[in-house]
Design an enzyme around this catalytic site. Structure first.
Site, PDB file in Angstrom:
ATOM      1  N   GLU A 287      -9.717  -2.015   4.971  1.00 28.31           N
ATOM      2  CA  GLU A 287     -10.405  -1.574   5.964  1.00 28.31           C
ATOM      3  C   GLU A 287     -11.581  -2.413   6.239  1.00 28.31           C
ATOM      4  O   GLU A 287     -12.367  -2.873   5.329  1.00 28.31           O
ATOM      5  CB  GLU A 287     -10.663  -0.036   6.058  1.00 28.31           C
TER       6      GLU A 287
ATOM      7  N   ASN B 250      -8.021  -2.500  13.784  1.00 26.54           N
ATOM      8  CA  ASN B 250      -9.215  -2.890  13.568  1.00 26.54           C
ATOM      9  C   ASN B 250      -9.332  -4.023  12.494  1.00 26.54           C
ATOM     10  O   ASN B 250     -10.231  -4.431  11.992  1.00 26.54           O
ATOM     11  CB  ASN B 250      -9.863  -1.782  12.858  1.00 26.54           C
TER      12      ASN B 250
ATOM     13  N   HIS C 288      -7.389  -4.331   9.870  1.00 28.74           N
ATOM     14  CA  HIS C 288      -7.307  -4.324   8.515  1.00 28.74           C
ATOM     15  C   HIS C 288      -5.890  -5.176   8.102  1.00 28.74           C
ATOM     16  O   HIS C 288      -5.030  -5.082   8.866  1.00 28.74           O
ATOM     17  CB  HIS C 288      -7.280  -2.840   7.901  1.00 28.74           C
TER      18      HIS C 288
ATOM     19  N   ASP D 179       0.790  -1.134  -0.035  1.00 31.84           N
ATOM     20  CA  ASP D 179      -0.056  -0.201  -0.016  1.00 31.84           C
ATOM     21  C   ASP D 179       1.009   1.126  -0.071  1.00 31.84           C
ATOM     22  O   ASP D 179       1.926   1.121   0.125  1.00 31.84           O
ATOM     23  CB  ASP D 179      -0.960  -0.195   1.142  1.00 31.84           C
TER      24      ASP D 179
HETATM   25  C1  GLP Z   1      -0.824   0.445   8.567  1.00 29.18           C
HETATM   26  C2  GLP Z   1      -0.563  -0.205   7.300  1.00 29.18           C
HETATM   27  C3  GLP Z   1      -0.456  -1.733   7.343  1.00 29.18           C
HETATM   28  C4  GLP Z   1       0.085  -2.200   8.667  1.00 29.18           C
HETATM   29  C5  GLP Z   1      -1.032  -1.754   9.931  1.00 29.18           C
HETATM   30  C6  GLP Z   1      -0.335  -1.790  11.225  1.00 29.18           C
HETATM   31  O1  GLP Z   1      -1.542   1.650   8.539  1.00 29.18           O
HETATM   32  N1  GLP Z   1      -1.335   0.128   6.129  1.00 29.18           N
HETATM   33  O2  GLP Z   1      -0.159  -2.362   6.374  1.00 29.18           O
HETATM   34  O3  GLP Z   1       0.177  -3.453   8.805  1.00 29.18           O
HETATM   35  O4  GLP Z   1      -1.369  -0.414   9.581  1.00 29.18           O
HETATM   36  O5  GLP Z   1       0.953  -0.886  11.403  1.00 29.18           O
HETATM   37  P1  GLP Z   1       1.733  -1.074  12.542  1.00 29.18           P
HETATM   38  O6  GLP Z   1       2.600  -2.205  12.454  1.00 29.18           O
HETATM   39  O7  GLP Z   1       2.615   0.204  12.767  1.00 29.18           O
HETATM   40  O8  GLP Z   1       0.977  -1.196  13.929  1.00 29.18           O
END
Ligand code: GLP
Length: 248
Positions: A143, A136, A138, A67
Site C-alpha cells: 500500500e 491507489n 498498490h 498475497d
Molecule cells: C487487490 C490485490 C492486487 C490487485 C489489485 C487490483 O486488492 N491485492 O493484487 O492487483 O487489488 O484488483 P482488481 O484487479 O480487482 O482491480
C-alpha cells in the site's frame, strides 16, 4: 517499459495470456508469480482454454502468489487461494504441490514470511511476475506508505483498498483488515514483470506508475527502475498517458 495498448478488457486479457503462455512455452519449468483480482481473471480464462486445446501445459510450472488476506481459510470463497484454484489451478495440469499462496491462517506470520522469501530466493527469483494495480497504485498489497517494504510482510490494508474490495464481500465489515503480501524486493527481483490494467479507474495509477515520481506513495512507480516490464492495458487505463502525449 514495453506498452501494449489494447482496445478493451478482452483484448487486454488475451494479450496478457499470450505473454504468460510465451513464458511457459519457452521455459516450461518457470517460476510464475501470480496475481488475483478482476484484472487477471480474463487472462486465466484464456490460459485454461489454451490448455484444454492442448496448446500449453503447466505440468512443470511452479507458482507463487503475491498475497492473501489474513484470517481467511483457503476454502473461503474470497480467499486468494480459492480464487487461484477456481480460476486456474483446478482447470490445468499444474501440480498442486508446485503452487504457493501465502497462508492467511499462519500462526507465525514472521516465520512464514521469511520462509516465503527464502523459497523465492532459492529459485533464483520469479521468472515472470504478473501484477494488477490498485486504484491507489498498490502492487500486491504493498500500500502507499512513506517507505517501500522489501520483504514479504503483514500489511494493514488502506481504507481505499477495503472500499474497493468490499464489492466481493457481504458487507464492508467482512473485508479483512490485513493481508500478507510479497514485498517490493521479490517483485523487483523478478526477471520480467507483466503489469496489467483495465478501465478508467486505473488511469491515474497507471499514469503515476509510468510517468510520476518514483515514490512509495505510489508503489507501482518503483517499476520504473525495473529493466524488463511489459505493460498490457486497455485504452481506458492508458487514457491519462495518451492525453499527456506519451507514445503508447
Ligand atoms: C487487490 C490485490 C492486487 C490487485 C489489485 C487490483 O486488492 N491485492 O493484487 O492487483 O487489488 O484488483 P482488481 O484487479 O480487482 O482491480
Amino acid at each position: 517499459m514495453r506498452i501494449f495498448r489494447e482496445k478493451d478488457y478482452d483484448a487486454m486479457s488475451r494479450r496478457a495470456a499470450s505473454v504468460i503462455a510465451g513464458e511457459v512455452v519457452h521455459n516450461p519449468s518457470c517460476l510464475l508469480g501470480l496475481a488475483t483480482g478482476s484484472t487477471p481473471e480474463g487472462a486465466y480464462k484464456y490460459l485454461v482454454d489454451w490448455y484444454k486445446q492442448g496448446l500449453i501445459s503447466f505440468k512443470d510450472v511452479l507458482s507463487v502468489n503475491l498475497d492473501e488476506y489474513v484470517g481467511l481459510a483457503p476454502t473461503h470463497d474470497q480467499s486468494y487461494r480459492y480464487f487461484m484454484q477456481s480460476n486456474l489451478f483446478d482447470h490445468v495440469d499444474i501440480v498442486p504441490e508446485h503452487t504457493r499462496v501465502p497462508d492467511g491462517l499462519t500462526k507465525d506470520a514472521k516465520a512464514f514470511c521469511s520462509e516465503y522469501d527464502a523459497y523465492i530466493r532459492s529459485k533464483g527469483y520469479v521468472d515472470m511476475q504478473l501484477l494488477g494495480i490498485g486504484r491507489n497504485g498498490h502492487i500486491g498489497f504493498n500500500e502507499p506508505d512513506d517507505h517501500f517494504v522489501k520483504e514479504t510482510h503483514v500489511v494493514d490494508l488502506a481504507e481505499s483498498t477495503i472500499d474497493a474490495n468490499a464489492r466481493f464481500f457481504a458487507t464492508r465489515d467482512d473485508v479483512p483488515k490485513q493481508a500478507i503480501s510479497m514485498g517490493i524486493g521479490a517483485i523487483m527481483g523478478a526477471k520480467k514483470v507483466l503489469l496489467c490494467a483495465s478501465g478508467e479507474d486505473k488511469a491515474d495509477a497507471i499514469y503515476n506508475s509510468v510517468c510520476g515520481p518514483i515514490t512509495p506513495k505510489c508503489p507501482g512507480s518503483i517499476l520504473q527502475l525495473h529493466k524488463n516490464v511489459v505493460l498490457v492495458a486497455d485504452e481506458a487505463a492508458l487514457s491519462k498517458l495518451i492525453a499527456a502525449g506519451v507514445e503508447v
